[in-house]
Design a protein around this motif. Structure first.
Motif, PDB file in Angstrom:
ATOM      1  N   LYS A   3       3.654  -6.055   4.883  1.00 35.84           N
ATOM      2  CA  LYS A   3       3.663  -5.183   5.825  1.00 35.84           C
ATOM      3  C   LYS A   3       2.907  -5.335   6.874  1.00 35.84           C
ATOM      4  O   LYS A   3       1.645  -5.895   7.258  1.00 35.84           O
ATOM      5  N   ARG A  22       6.738   7.102  14.350  1.00 38.22           N
ATOM      6  CA  ARG A  22       5.490   6.462  13.267  1.00 38.22           C
ATOM      7  C   ARG A  22       7.293   6.716  11.816  1.00 38.22           C
ATOM      8  O   ARG A  22       7.388   5.790  11.384  1.00 38.22           O
ATOM      9  N   ASN A  26       8.490   3.536   9.790  1.00 42.13           N
ATOM     10  CA  ASN A  26       7.740   3.455   8.315  1.00 42.13           C
ATOM     11  C   ASN A  26       9.346   3.693   7.444  1.00 42.13           C
ATOM     12  O   ASN A  26       9.189   2.972   6.277  1.00 42.13           O
ATOM     13  N   GLY A  29      10.533   0.014   5.721  1.00 38.20           N
ATOM     14  CA  GLY A  29       8.899  -0.054   4.600  1.00 38.20           C
ATOM     15  C   GLY A  29       8.145  -1.738   5.128  1.00 38.20           C
ATOM     16  O   GLY A  29       8.243  -2.384   4.302  1.00 38.20           O
ATOM     17  N   GLU A  32       2.769   0.019   8.180  1.00 37.19           N
ATOM     18  CA  GLU A  32       2.139   0.559   8.078  1.00 37.19           C
ATOM     19  C   GLU A  32       1.192   1.295   9.511  1.00 37.19           C
ATOM     20  O   GLU A  32       1.154  -0.133  10.269  1.00 37.19           O
TER      21      GLU A  32
END
Length: 384
Positions: A3, A22, A26, A29, A32
């Motif tokens: 990530k 955000r 996200n 995946g 982060e």
């Protein structure tokens, strides 16, 4: 593969676009949230970070401190890129500082407060080899990518006309006088720059026209208006366009169209046919032919192009909207950055996101449109 670690500048409590970023980051995946300077107010920044479950040490008082400290950490402990979700006037300084410290950048549009600032960022990106992604969100929709592919494949023949409009009604009254946070900064020349409506949504319309058509605006003739009494920046405008292949076009951007929400629409016509796409009905693309019935293409179906399917997540009939389009920018940016970190060459599909060059053209559009609107000259060459 791992990530990517994102540092966020802005987007704290009660800032709607921060939450959208955000969610988008996200969704696949790949990213982060690692750290943030979420507000110019240190207390709000700390409180915002705490609400996002970040360690206290990763909630910085200022973006300057965040960039300086993160740049000194070992590679496996520091952020990989910075996302900037602040008003226009606070884009340039953090973006330049991030690039100077070796961090890639994702930034909201318009990219800067002026064309000169945009050119400086463009030069810095070229010098450093770092990546800058600009959030022209509407280019992330699967059916917009389908439209772009069909034009590029010459399905419609030579493009002759482009009609794009972005209609909103939220500034039909002097909302800034009521201390509305979004209206206050977007109508303030010190924070928004030389343009209001054209900078805010006109740039989206111009980018979409160039993105789908594959053409560049070569000349324009603008009628720029301040309709609501007491407002300092334009809230309405109409622009005649000429493209570099000889096609002509019309761009309408207004925020005083009472009752409208986010009515971004585009029509493109070529020698053999045309297309039509509406942002508020984004999963449909209308295709029109001179010698066959009108067709409606729908997101997620197997007859679509690979690039459209690569930017879809659900089976046909399950709506994909603004958040998914936003996420496509993050996904393509993140995949490109991951490949770069591994020493691999990203694919063309990964590289399909707005870049610093689009940011420069956006700022040039604003400055050319405002100059044209203030002049009695009919046509202005599109100068960068």
């Amino acid at each position: 593969m791992r990530k990517l670690k994102m540092g966020m500048i802005g987007g704290g409590k009660n800032a709607f676009i921060g939450a959208i970023h955000r969610i988008a980051a996200n969704m696949d995946g790949l990213v982060e949230l690692h750290c943030g300077a979420f507000s110019s107010n240190p207390e709000i920044s700390k409180e915002s970070g705490k609400g996002l479950f970040l360690p206290e040490a990763k909630c910085y008082d200022s973006y300057e401190k965040m960039i300086a400290i993160e740049s000194q950490l070992p590679q496996d402990q520091k952020m990989d890129f910075v996302t900037i979700v602040t008003p226009n006037f606070t884009h340039f300084a953090p973006a330049m500082m991030a690039l100077n410290h070796g961090f890639h950048v994702l930034i909201d549009k318009p990219m800067t407060l002026s064309l000169d600032e945009a050119k400086q960022l463009q030069q810095k990106v070229k010098e450093t080899g770092l990546i800058l992604c600009l959030t022209h969100t509407y280019s992330g929709y699967p059916m917009v990518k389908q439209a772009r592919k069909m034009v590029a494949d010459n399905d419609f023949g030579k493009i002759r006309k482009v009609i794009v409009e972005y209609t909103q009604g939220w500034l039909s009254s002097l909302l800034e006088s009521k201390e509305n946070k979004q209206a206050l900064w977007r109508t303030d020349p010190a924070k928004s720059g030389i343009s209001g409506c054209m900078g805010d949504i006109g740039t989206h319309a111009a980018h979409l026209a160039e993105y789908i058509s594959g053409l560049k605006i070569a000349q324009l003739c603008a009628d720029i208006n301040i309709v609501v009494e007491g407002r300092k920046l334009d809230d309405d405008g109409n622009v005649l366009l000429k493209f570099d292949n000889g096609a002509n076009g019309i761009l309408v951007a207004t925020q005083i169209a009472t009752g409208e929400e986010n009515g971004l629409k585009i029509k493109i016509y070529g020698e053999k046919g045309g297309l039509e796409w509406h942002q508020m009905e984004p999963n449909s693309l209308i295709i029109k032919w001179s010698d066959a019935p009108t067709q409606i293409y729908r997101t997620g179906n197997g007859y679509l192009s690979n690039i459209s399917m690569a930017n879809s997540r659900t089976p046909s009939g399950h709506p994909e909207g603004y958040l998914e389009a936003f996420a496509n920018l993050y996904k393509n940016f993140a995949l490109t950055l991951s490949f770069k970190l591994e020493g691999k060459e990203p694919t063309q599909e990964m590289l399909d996101f707005p870049s610093v060059d689009d940011g420069v053209r956006g700022m040039a559009f604003i400055e050319n449109v405002i100059a044209s609107g203030k002049s009695d000259q009919k046509w202005f060459d599109f100068k960068i």
